[in-house]
Design a protein around this motif. Sequence first.
Motif: not given
Length: 94
Positions: A32-42, A57-70
Motif C-alpha cells: 500500500s505504501l509503495g503504491e502511494d509512493l509511486a502515485q506521489d512520485t508521478l 534517463n527518466m527512470r533514474a529521475w523518477l526513482f530519485t524522486i521516489l527515494r527522496n519522498i520515501f
Amino acid sequence: MTKSGCRDFEAELISLIPQLRAFGRTLSGDSSLGEDLAQDTLAKAWMSQDRFEMGTNMRAWLFTILRNIFTPTCAGPGAHAPSILRSLHAHSSP
C-alpha cells in the motif's frame, strides 16, 4: 516544452509506471505504501516536467524522486512525511 515533447514525456512516464510501482513496494516493504509512493512520485514528476531534459534517463529521475519522498518517511521520530502519506495515515488510524 513543445506539444510533441509533452506527449513524449507523458508516453515515457506511463511506460515506467509498473517499474515505479515495483520499486516503491520493494523500497517500502509495504504494498500500500509503495503504491502511494509511486502515485506521489508521478504527481511530482508531472508538476516538474519542465525540469526534465528529454533524452536523458527518466527512470533514474523518477526513482530519485521516489527515494527522496520515501527517505523522510523512514528517518524516524520527527520525520516529515509527504502530505499524501500524512493524509492516508490520518484516515487509516483508529
